[in-house]
Design an enzyme around this catalytic site. Structure first.
Site, short mmCIF file in Angstrom:
data_model
loop_
_atom_site.label_atom_id
_atom_site.label_comp_id
_atom_site.label_asym_id
_atom_site.label_seq_id
_atom_site.Cartn_x
_atom_site.Cartn_y
_atom_site.Cartn_z
CG HIS A 64 -17.88 -29.03 30.65
ND1 HIS A 64 -18.02 -28.56 29.37
CD2 HIS A 64 -17.52 -30.32 30.54
CE1 HIS A 64 -17.75 -29.52 28.53
NE2 HIS A 64 -17.44 -30.61 29.20
CD GLU A 106 4.36 -25.53 20.42
OE1 GLU A 106 3.80 -24.92 21.33
OE2 GLU A 106 3.83 -26.50 19.85
CG ASP A 148 4.88 -25.63 24.85
OD1 ASP A 148 5.17 -26.09 25.98
OD2 ASP A 148 3.81 -25.89 24.26
CB CYS A 185 -1.23 -18.70 19.21
SG CYS A 185 -0.16 -20.12 19.15
C1 PEP Z 1 2.03 -22.24 23.39
O1 PEP Z 1 2.80 -23.16 23.65
O2 PEP Z 1 2.32 -21.03 23.51
C2 PEP Z 1 0.66 -22.52 22.91
C3 PEP Z 1 -0.12 -21.56 22.48
O3 PEP Z 1 0.23 -23.80 22.95
P1 PEP Z 1 -0.23 -24.54 24.30
O4 PEP Z 1 -0.36 -23.49 25.37
O5 PEP Z 1 -1.50 -25.22 23.97
O6 PEP Z 1 0.89 -25.49 24.52
MG MG Z 2 2.42 -25.15 23.01
#
Ligand code: PEP
Ligand code: MG
Length: 586
Positions: free
Chosen positions: A193, A435, A459, A506
């Site tokens: 936090h 992913e 991932d 992402c």
């Molecule tokens: C990813 O796998 O790229 C992703 C954005 O999700 P996380 O990092 O939360 O697994």
């Molecule tokens: Mg992921």
């Protein structure tokens, strides 16, 4: 005065030079003081008085923090009030007093110990650190057992806060006062936090220093370098000068970031791109927009499970989603359904110990197993969609059947809401994360079932290259520039475009200026990342023409190793356009 340098983890960049304010640690007792059975009732009354005091304090702090820092930051105190209202917590403590004829101090300390053991069995760093919320509430309760005059006042003045571990509420209270120059603590990690709060308030912070509290006393002069994760205690003049100049450079860099954040998101030849933010807490929304985000591309909703030791209710889900949706409106918010399991195990979800958790019950597999839980989440997301800027994103899909099942459950939940006359966005878009290699190869099939796709490169790289993303021993093989990774990403982007569907990235690849330029070259327009990286990616994308990015991507595709690709991009982009890159000052 001894001069020391300590290394920790820099969790909020920037440099501060100032005087130490050392926060004393609340120590629970290990002494079991036995009382006479006839004093047990009085002891329980003492506990309840402390409970009342704690409740009053928490609502006072909540209102104060809400006024000064906004609703997002005050939510933690509501969570703490809820923890305190949990009947099993208080009855457990009271039972201990009655059954063992002990002081309330001992009973609270035992409760803390029980929760500590429970939370420490969790392997995920972020989730494990949520034990501090319970500890926070219990230590406040513990302190309130003491008579008023013995409770210490927290000190004021412009200081550098040094502590063993800052409890979440303590962090919010102290950091909201506006007089903390920097934070240096023994414990903690990137996702504590304190780290999140310090980042969103722009306060330099170094955590994981192990024993700084034993090396300094209040009044010592120290330097905190949150960029490099270093703390210098009693620095000689020459070192102080060096850091004054480093601080100036960093502050200039920060100003530059701010300027970039406000500029248009378009390439040199005027092609629009969209920077989006990955967030874990509602508190991060304002930081995201101040960094130039044009929406939330990933809200990792599993973090809600950390707000309470039990499973969050539909109302808790709803309150968080609607806060984010309101704050971000009219920009879109992609709420990813829970991605637990794998390394993010949670005892509340009763996922069995698995021999290979990354390939086991994780993400959508958990949601499809615990359907009631999934329905609660979908209901809350739909209820929060009335502003029409909410979308749902499903993690770790590997086959068509899963997405069909998700859609079935989704329509059941919608039907139930209609029956209950609850309003929601009938056209709420549904997306899946690509992913897993199987999903990547099946992009054309999956994309026809959903409204949009988002590539989770973290991932995807882990599973595509068979490299555990959190295993230091093989981290040298985790290569975003690996030619196989580029081939598969190019394929996914092109397939989504052919189907006329929206696609974003992402994972961390979107946050790196060099790989972002390659992704742009493949046709990507939406880049979602940790908010603090938005300005640097924006600056890089603004300084190239789309046709250059395309050419570079095309050439890079002909290369055979990660090293060749990386070197080629550095040569073609970084060397030719040095101004395109906002370098972190080190
Ligand atoms: C990813 O796998 O790229 C992703 C954005 O999700 P996380 O990092 O939360 O697994
Ligand atoms: Mg992921």
């Amino acid at each position: 005065m001894d001069y020391f340098r300590l290394r920790g983890t820099g969790v909020s960049p920037g440099i501060a030079i100032g005087e130490v304010s050392l926060t004393e640690r609340v120590l629970f007792t290990s002494r079991k003081e036995i009382i006479s059975p006839r004093l047990v009732d009085d002891e329980c009354k003492r506990l309840h008085k402390a409970l009342e005091r704690t409740q009053e304090q928490l609502s006072g702090i909540r209102d104060n923090v809400k006024r000064k820092m906004g609703e997002g930051h005050s939510i933690i105190f509501e969570a703490h009030q809820l923890i305190l209202e949990d009947p099993s917590l208080m009855s457990g403590i009271e039972e201990c007093i009655r059954n063992e004829n002990t002081r309330a101090e001992w009973a609270i300390s035992q409760a803390n110990e029980r929760y500590r053991t429970l939370f420490e069995s969790i392997t995920d760093d972020y989730f494990r650190q949520r034990k501090s919320d319970i500890e926070d509430v219990l230590s406040r309760l513990y302190k309130n057992l003491a008579p008023a005059q013995k409770r210490k006042r927290e000190d004021d003045g412009e200081k550098i806060l040094v502590a063993h571990d800052l409890l979440p509420s303590e962090a919010a209270v102290r950091l909201s006062r506006g007089n903390v120059l920097a934070v240096a603590i023994d414990m903690g990690g990137q996702t504590s936090h304190t780290a999140i709060l310090a980042r969103s308030l722009n306060i330099p912070a170094v955590v994981g220093l192990r024993n700084i509290t034993q090396k300094v006393k209040s009044g010592d002069r120290i330097v905190v370098d949150g960029t490099d994760g270093e703390v210098i205690i009693n620095p000689p003049l020459a070192i102080r000068r060096e850091f004054v100049s480093k601080k100036k450079k960093y502050d200039d860099y920060r100003r530059e970031l701010k300027k970039t954040a406000k500029l248009r998101s378009s390439t040199l030849d005027g092609v629009k791109f969209v920077p989006l933010a990955n967030i874990e807490l509602p508190e991060e929304v304002s930081l995201a927009f101040s960094m130039g985000a044009e929406g939330i591309g990933l809200f990792r909703s599993e973090f809600i499970y950390l707000q309470s030791p039990s499973l969050p209710s539909e109302e808790e889900h709803f309150s968080i989603y609607s806060q984010i949706a309101k704050k971000a409106h009219p920009f879109p918010v992609d709420i990813r359904t829970i991605d637990v399991g794998g390394e993010k195990n949670l005892p509340q979800l009763k996922i069995e110990k698995e021999p290979n958790p990354a390939l086991g019950l994780r993400a959508i597999r958990v949601s499809l197993r615990d359907r009631d839980l999934f329905k609660i989440q979908l209901r809350a997301i739909l209820r929060a969609s009335t502003l029409k800027n909410v979308r749902v994103l499903i993690p770790m899909i590997t086959e068509l059947e899963e997405i069909k099942e998700v859609k079935l459950i989704f329509s059941e939940v919608k039907q139930e809401l209609r029956q209950d006359r609850v309003k929601f966005d009938e056209n709420l878009p549904l997306g899946v994360m690509i992913e897993v290699p199987a999903a990547a190869a099946l992009t054309d099939v999956l994309v026809s079932e959903v409204d949009y796709l988002s590539i989770g490169t973290n991932d995807l790289i882990q599973y595509y290259l068979a490299v555990d993303r959190s295993n230091e021993l093989v981290s040298y093989l985790f290569k975003p520039f690996h030619p196989s990774v580029f081939r598969v990403i190019k394929f996914i982007i092109e397939t989504a475009h052919k189907a006329g569907k929206e696609i974003s990235v992402c994972g961390e690849m979107a946050a790196d200026p060099l790989s972002a330029i390659l992704l742009l070259g493949f046709g990507l327009k939406k880049f979602s990342m940790n908010p603090i990286f938005i300005p640097r990616v924006k600056r890089a994308l603004r300084s190239v023409e789309l046709k250059t990015a395309r050419k570079v991507a095309l050439e890079a595709m002909k290369l055979k190793t990660a090293q060749e690709i990386e070197e080629y991009i550095i040569e073609r982009i970084l060397v030719k356009h040095p101004k395109a890159f906002l370098m972190q000052i080190t």
